[in-house]
Design an enzyme around this catalytic site. Sequence first.
Site, PDB file in Angstrom:
ATOM      1  N   CYS A 293      53.332   4.563  -2.498  1.00 33.76           N
ATOM      2  CA  CYS A 293      53.191   4.474  -3.964  1.00 33.76           C
ATOM      3  C   CYS A 293      53.215   3.020  -4.414  1.00 33.76           C
ATOM      4  CB  CYS A 293      54.295   5.259  -4.651  1.00 33.76           C
ATOM      5  SG  CYS A 293      55.914   4.962  -3.958  1.00 33.76           S
TER       6      CYS A 293
ATOM      7  N   GLU B  20      56.445  11.083 -10.624  1.00 32.27           N
ATOM      8  CA  GLU B  20      56.029   9.759 -10.157  1.00 32.27           C
ATOM      9  C   GLU B  20      54.602   9.895  -9.680  1.00 32.27           C
ATOM     10  OE1 GLU B  20      58.055   7.920  -6.721  1.00 32.27           O
ATOM     11  OE2 GLU B  20      56.114   6.921  -6.609  1.00 32.27           O
TER      12      GLU B  20
HETATM   13  P1  NAP Z   1      49.055  16.344  -5.005  1.00 34.86           P
HETATM   14  O1  NAP Z   1      47.704  16.842  -4.807  1.00 34.86           O
HETATM   15  O2  NAP Z   1      49.420  15.877  -6.363  1.00 34.86           O
HETATM   16  O3  NAP Z   1      50.065  17.499  -4.549  1.00 34.86           O
HETATM   17  C1  NAP Z   1      51.482  17.355  -4.649  1.00 34.86           C
HETATM   18  C2  NAP Z   1      52.104  18.725  -4.852  1.00 34.86           C
HETATM   19  O4  NAP Z   1      51.723  19.228  -6.123  1.00 34.86           O
HETATM   20  C3  NAP Z   1      51.657  19.771  -3.839  1.00 34.86           C
HETATM   21  O5  NAP Z   1      52.748  20.615  -3.576  1.00 34.86           O
HETATM   22  C4  NAP Z   1      50.578  20.519  -4.574  1.00 34.86           C
HETATM   23  O6  NAP Z   1      50.481  21.833  -4.157  1.00 34.86           O
HETATM   24  C5  NAP Z   1      51.078  20.483  -6.000  1.00 34.86           C
HETATM   25  N1  NAP Z   1      49.989  20.528  -6.961  1.00 34.86           N
HETATM   26  C6  NAP Z   1      48.948  19.661  -7.062  1.00 34.86           C
HETATM   27  N2  NAP Z   1      48.167  20.005  -8.100  1.00 34.86           N
HETATM   28  C7  NAP Z   1      48.717  21.102  -8.657  1.00 34.86           C
HETATM   29  C8  NAP Z   1      48.357  21.919  -9.762  1.00 34.86           C
HETATM   30  N3  NAP Z   1      47.273  21.686 -10.508  1.00 34.86           N
HETATM   31  N4  NAP Z   1      49.147  22.956 -10.056  1.00 34.86           N
HETATM   32  C9  NAP Z   1      50.233  23.231  -9.314  1.00 34.86           C
HETATM   33  N5  NAP Z   1      50.616  22.502  -8.243  1.00 34.86           N
HETATM   34  C10 NAP Z   1      49.871  21.445  -7.933  1.00 34.86           C
HETATM   35  O7  NAP Z   1      49.378  15.145  -4.042  1.00 34.86           O
HETATM   36  P2  NAP Z   1      49.144  14.977  -2.460  1.00 34.86           P
HETATM   37  O8  NAP Z   1      48.742  16.252  -1.852  1.00 34.86           O
HETATM   38  O9  NAP Z   1      50.354  14.361  -1.947  1.00 34.86           O
HETATM   39  O10 NAP Z   1      47.994  13.920  -2.330  1.00 34.86           O
HETATM   40  C11 NAP Z   1      46.772  13.974  -3.010  1.00 34.86           C
HETATM   41  C12 NAP Z   1      46.533  12.636  -3.676  1.00 34.86           C
HETATM   42  O11 NAP Z   1      47.677  12.300  -4.483  1.00 34.86           O
HETATM   43  C13 NAP Z   1      46.407  11.465  -2.736  1.00 34.86           C
HETATM   44  O12 NAP Z   1      45.128  11.307  -2.210  1.00 34.86           O
HETATM   45  C14 NAP Z   1      46.809  10.300  -3.638  1.00 34.86           C
HETATM   46  O13 NAP Z   1      45.730   9.912  -4.423  1.00 34.86           O
HETATM   47  C15 NAP Z   1      47.866  10.881  -4.539  1.00 34.86           C
HETATM   48  N6  NAP Z   1      49.271  10.551  -4.141  1.00 34.86           N
HETATM   49  C16 NAP Z   1      49.891   9.534  -4.764  1.00 34.86           C
HETATM   50  C17 NAP Z   1      51.188   9.221  -4.399  1.00 34.86           C
HETATM   51  C18 NAP Z   1      51.909   8.111  -5.047  1.00 34.86           C
HETATM   52  O14 NAP Z   1      53.040   7.846  -4.657  1.00 34.86           O
HETATM   53  N7  NAP Z   1      51.356   7.438  -6.010  1.00 34.86           N
HETATM   54  C19 NAP Z   1      51.857   9.922  -3.416  1.00 34.86           C
HETATM   55  C20 NAP Z   1      51.191  10.971  -2.796  1.00 34.86           C
HETATM   56  C21 NAP Z   1      49.896  11.282  -3.186  1.00 34.86           C
HETATM   57  P3  NAP Z   1      49.358  22.348  -3.102  1.00 34.86           P
HETATM   58  O15 NAP Z   1      48.859  21.165  -2.356  1.00 34.86           O
HETATM   59  O16 NAP Z   1      50.089  23.318  -2.266  1.00 34.86           O
HETATM   60  O17 NAP Z   1      48.320  22.988  -3.945  1.00 34.86           O
END
Ligand code: NAP
Length: 460
Positions: free
Chosen positions: A259, A222
């Site tokens: 989200c 998602e």
């Molecule tokens: P994220 O950066 O996508 O991280 C979520 C999980 O995925 C974390 O455990 C992260 O690990 C892992 N991850 C991320 N990139 C990865 C990669 N290239 N390889 C392996 N694992 C990876 O999301 P977030 O930390 O929750 O938030 C960052 C941004 O995501 C927000 O600013 C927002 O834009 C978006 N977001 C969207 C929603 C939605 O519902 N649409 C929800 C939450 C966040 P690590 O952090 O440990 O590296």
Amino acid sequence: MISVNLAVAAAAAANDTWAASDGATRAKLLEGLAAVLEGAREALVPLADRETSLGPVRLNGELDRTAFQLRAFAKAVDAAFAFVDDPAVPGAPPAGHPHLRRVRVPLGPVAMFAASNFPFAFSVLGGDTASALAAGCPVVVKAHPGHPALSRATAELASGVVASLGLPAGVFGLVEGGIDEGVALVKHPDIAAVAFTGSVKGGLALNAVAQARPRPIPFFGELGSINPIVALPSALAAKGAELAATLAGSITLGCGQFCTSPGVVIVFDGAQPFVDTLAKALSEAKPHAMLTPGMRANFDAGVARVAGTAGVTTRLASPAGDGSNAAPRPFLAETDAATFVANAALHDEVFGPACLVVRARSTDEAVQVLRATGGSLTVTLWGAEDGSADARRLVRAAQQVAGRVLFAGVPTGVAVCAAQQHGGPFPSSTAPATTSVGLAALDRFLRPVALQDAPAWLLS
Ligand code: NAP
């Protein structure tokens, strides 16, 4: 902290037992998990608040929702055992056929990436974990680094329930770490599926890892969603001020870190009073801090991207140099439909309290704006009650781009029930035929098998 290999080995060792468990056993585990969460509320909520700044009111409500979800899946476990039976039909095919029973079997150990923005409901014991356990799949959770202590405390409670029921420890596991650990988890040959909530970038990267394995596996991601609202003139004429206040509340709820936060509102001629009221309500809102400094930085970058697009006028924004303050001011900007459609930079979610007003001159233009978003968890249509040809066209366009279409209210707030659909075309989901909220979420973790002329013992 336990390593990815150890956690997956434990899940693999528990897999046969958990896959063969009956509905009563699964329900007992899910109810036990709900009970320990509620029992530890006094400790967990302050811990979550320290790590996320979401505040005790929201966090208590989210804990209630998480316990409700676990119990809802406890009541729904029978769905995992439902089957379709076709008795044998004598005669030559295609009319004649052997006895067939279509059952569903659990996929196997599920890797679950906890979300940052719901430290209970989409985290360690959230909907993905509840639905996978209900389906008969062990779960290995990758903790989100935004709330590590809460994740550990929740996991400890969960493991206690698993042990107290005499179940193999690997039915539930938690791993921590960064990108390397996440990639290792998805690559592990004993992982059978992945559930993920987070960014488009992270989701796409992990999906690519899942599909590049020697044996690719399902990836239920998602990701980003822009959640357009179409405000038809009839709705604004009837209660424009009320809708503006409700919309401002939805944009700023949880500092926009939902989200389903509405990121675009499509308006038509005569909407200026509504837009002005919305701008005033947003200017008076005081969102709390964002979940992490990284998210604040992402929000600022997203706002800069939108505000810097030619043809976009900023109405409200944080003062320059405010980035060190974790709590942003809401962002509101305006543009026209042609500019929106022509600029891909405007189609991506800005995670946080941000909204873009898009002025359309016709239903045609509104449909083009909806199509340009590509995919969204929700589309909201205010004023479609008359069933006019325009309303019908907008409903068709909305259904093409969204998993949930609302005709009243705002998209924040997602009910957990049998009819819910939370997942639309990409980028809102990598698996738009599935849902990550509601009882149908357990379907993701079951695979159909047709049993042909099976022995009686297998069918009883
Ligand atoms: P994220 O950066 O996508 O991280 C979520 C999980 O995925 C974390 O455990 C992260 O690990 C892992 N991850 C991320 N990139 C990865 C990669 N290239 N390889 C392996 N694992 C990876 O999301 P977030 O930390 O929750 O938030 C960052 C941004 O995501 C927000 O600013 C927002 O834009 C978006 N977001 C969207 C929603 C939605 O519902 N649409 C929800 C939450 C966040 P690590 O952090 O440990 O590296």
